[in-house]
Motif scaffolding. Structure first.
Motif, PDB file in Angstrom:
ATOM      1  N   ASN A 169       0.847  -1.184   0.000  1.00  0.00           N
ATOM      2  CA  ASN A 169       0.000   0.000   0.000  1.00  0.00           C
ATOM      3  C   ASN A 169       0.885   1.238   0.000  1.00  0.00           C
ATOM      4  O   ASN A 169       2.116   1.132  -0.049  1.00  0.00           O
ATOM      5  CB  ASN A 169      -0.946  -0.035   1.206  1.00  0.00           C
ATOM      6  CG  ASN A 169      -0.190  -0.132   2.522  1.00  0.00           C
ATOM      7  OD1 ASN A 169       0.678   0.673   2.835  1.00  0.00           O
ATOM      8  ND2 ASN A 169      -0.508  -1.157   3.308  1.00  0.00           N
ATOM      9  N   GLU A 170       0.277   2.404   0.064  1.00  0.00           N
ATOM     10  CA  GLU A 170       1.066   3.638  -0.022  1.00  0.00           C
ATOM     11  C   GLU A 170       2.119   3.715   1.085  1.00  0.00           C
ATOM     12  O   GLU A 170       3.288   4.015   0.820  1.00  0.00           O
ATOM     13  CB  GLU A 170       0.151   4.858   0.053  1.00  0.00           C
ATOM     14  CG  GLU A 170       0.920   6.173  -0.037  1.00  0.00           C
ATOM     15  CD  GLU A 170       0.038   7.402   0.007  1.00  0.00           C
ATOM     16  OE1 GLU A 170       0.583   8.516  -0.082  1.00  0.00           O
ATOM     17  OE2 GLU A 170      -1.196   7.256   0.140  1.00  0.00           O
ATOM     18  N   GLN A 223      -2.719  15.105  -4.915  1.00  0.00           N
ATOM     19  CA  GLN A 223      -3.106  13.851  -5.559  1.00  0.00           C
ATOM     20  C   GLN A 223      -4.360  14.019  -6.421  1.00  0.00           C
ATOM     21  O   GLN A 223      -4.455  13.425  -7.490  1.00  0.00           O
ATOM     22  CB  GLN A 223      -3.379  12.760  -4.502  1.00  0.00           C
ATOM     23  CG  GLN A 223      -2.240  12.478  -3.547  1.00  0.00           C
ATOM     24  CD  GLN A 223      -1.145  11.604  -4.128  1.00  0.00           C
ATOM     25  OE1 GLN A 223      -0.982  11.513  -5.348  1.00  0.00           O
ATOM     26  NE2 GLN A 223      -0.369  10.960  -3.278  1.00  0.00           N
ATOM     27  N   TYR A 232      -1.721   2.865  -5.744  1.00  0.00           N
ATOM     28  CA  TYR A 232      -0.990   3.001  -4.484  1.00  0.00           C
ATOM     29  C   TYR A 232       0.461   3.391  -4.752  1.00  0.00           C
ATOM     30  O   TYR A 232       1.034   4.227  -4.049  1.00  0.00           O
ATOM     31  CB  TYR A 232      -1.037   1.693  -3.689  1.00  0.00           C
ATOM     32  CG  TYR A 232      -2.220   1.586  -2.745  1.00  0.00           C
ATOM     33  CD1 TYR A 232      -2.483   2.577  -1.798  1.00  0.00           C
ATOM     34  CD2 TYR A 232      -3.068   0.480  -2.789  1.00  0.00           C
ATOM     35  CE1 TYR A 232      -3.556   2.475  -0.926  1.00  0.00           C
ATOM     36  CE2 TYR A 232      -4.147   0.374  -1.917  1.00  0.00           C
ATOM     37  CZ  TYR A 232      -4.385   1.378  -0.997  1.00  0.00           C
ATOM     38  OH  TYR A 232      -5.454   1.281  -0.132  1.00  0.00           O
ATOM     39  N   ARG A 233       1.050   2.799  -5.774  1.00  0.00           N
ATOM     40  CA  ARG A 233       2.439   3.135  -6.098  1.00  0.00           C
ATOM     41  C   ARG A 233       2.549   4.578  -6.598  1.00  0.00           C
ATOM     42  O   ARG A 233       3.471   5.310  -6.218  1.00  0.00           O
ATOM     43  CB  ARG A 233       3.000   2.163  -7.139  1.00  0.00           C
ATOM     44  CG  ARG A 233       4.453   2.431  -7.525  1.00  0.00           C
ATOM     45  CD  ARG A 233       5.039   1.280  -8.326  1.00  0.00           C
ATOM     46  NE  ARG A 233       5.189   0.092  -7.490  1.00  0.00           N
ATOM     47  CZ  ARG A 233       6.263  -0.142  -6.720  1.00  0.00           C
ATOM     48  NH1 ARG A 233       7.277   0.708  -6.709  1.00  0.00           N
ATOM     49  NH2 ARG A 233       6.330  -1.241  -6.016  1.00  0.00           N
ATOM     50  N   LYS A 270       0.598   7.078  -5.832  1.00  0.00           N
ATOM     51  CA  LYS A 270       0.420   7.950  -4.669  1.00  0.00           C
ATOM     52  C   LYS A 270       1.668   7.941  -3.787  1.00  0.00           C
ATOM     53  O   LYS A 270       2.104   8.992  -3.296  1.00  0.00           O
ATOM     54  CB  LYS A 270      -0.800   7.505  -3.859  1.00  0.00           C
ATOM     55  CG  LYS A 270      -2.128   7.686  -4.576  1.00  0.00           C
ATOM     56  CD  LYS A 270      -3.302   7.285  -3.705  1.00  0.00           C
ATOM     57  CE  LYS A 270      -3.447   8.226  -2.513  1.00  0.00           C
ATOM     58  NZ  LYS A 270      -4.655   7.906  -1.710  1.00  0.00           N
ATOM     59  N   ALA A 271       2.248   6.774  -3.574  1.00  0.00           N
ATOM     60  CA  ALA A 271       3.429   6.664  -2.716  1.00  0.00           C
ATOM     61  C   ALA A 271       4.604   7.450  -3.290  1.00  0.00           C
ATOM     62  O   ALA A 271       5.346   8.113  -2.550  1.00  0.00           O
ATOM     63  CB  ALA A 271       3.817   5.197  -2.548  1.00  0.00           C
TER      64      ALA A 271
END
Length: 265
Positions: A62-63, A203, A229-230, A232-233
């Motif tokens: 996840n993030e 975002q 998720y990637r 955003k991370a």
């Protein structure tokens, strides 16, 4: 992408058993602690479709898990992001230690005892959802204007306890969730970041501008896919490095001097 919606509360009931695994992203023995607070997308929820049915899962990548990976690759093991996400939570829950943060004390008490140097705050989606459905007591229905007040309090209380704060915009959602009207909350969050001079992870509009952005969501049209998720991370990691790079590098050097190993990214 065909929208598919199911009760978001399912994530909360499932999270009870999975929270320890999700939260175990680091220990307070690390030199530099970052704590991440938010709803199910902070905690790492994703919808999956199996045998024609959609059900919730929590994923490792996840993030927050990915940010930990990126930090380790760049600075070594001296930094840890601890995932304190709580599914279905809104900002008011965190402020008062109620509902989905009912196991917490008040935010002021939490911050006074927290070992964190940096606090990540990712709230808006559930605030908009509860306000839309009126499914919570009146005092806990957070309009966009009230959201401004609550987020400002969270920022100022954390700062008073000596923490740095980063605000994170939510990602856009599709399907029935569009009726929750998240955009006004995003605008208010951006205004809080400006007024309080805190870093902001952008975002919402950034993802909206991506081609076929709906395909980046998992089948409920609410929670991110692994790809999102990637995405955003990477953005949150960039904001961390841009604003606190020297402090993060120093934490990595201290850990390395104490016998840890530094890994260059």
């Amino acid at each position: 992408m065909k929208p598919y919606s199911f009760h978001i509360g399912m994530f909360f009931s499932l999270s009870t058993a999975l929270t320890p695994a999700i939260s175990a992203t680091g220990t307070t023995n690390n030199n530099f602690i970052i704590e991440a607070y938010g709803g199910s997308s902070t905690q790492g929820a994703m919808a999956v479709r199996e045998n024609g049915k959609v059900h919730p899962v929590f994923i490792k990548n996840n993030e927050i898990g990915l940010i930990n990976q990126f930090l380790k690759e760049k600075y070594g093991d001296g930094i840890s992001v601890v995932n304190k996400g709580a599914s279905s939570s809104q900002a008011m829950d965190l402020l008062n230690g109620k509902y989905f943060y009912k196991n917490n004390k008040s935010w002021r008490e939490e911050m006074e005892k927290s070992p964190a140097r940096i606090i990540l705050l990712n709230f808006a989606t559930n605030d908009a959802r509860h306000f839309h459905f009126r499914d919570i007591e009146p005092d806990y229905r957070v309009s966009p204007d009230k959201y401004t007040t609550v987020m400002t309090q969270l920022v100022n209380i954390a700062r008073a306890a000596g923490k740095e704060v980063i605000l994170q915009e939510p990602h856009p959602i599709c399907g029935g969730g569009e009726k929750w009207h998240i955009a006004p909350y995003v605008s208010k969050l951006d205004a809080v970041a400006r007024a309080e001079s805190v870093p902001l992870v952008r975002q919402y509009q950034r993802i909206l501008q991506m081609k076929d952005w709906q395909s980046l969501l998992s089948p409920d049209c609410i929670h991110p896919s692994e790809e999102l998720y990637r995405i955003k991370a990477q953005e949150t990691f960039s904001v961390l490095v841009a604003n606190y790079g020297p402090e993060l590098a120093a934490a990595g050097r201290r850990h390395n001097a104490d016998g840890g190993q530094m890994v260059k990214r």
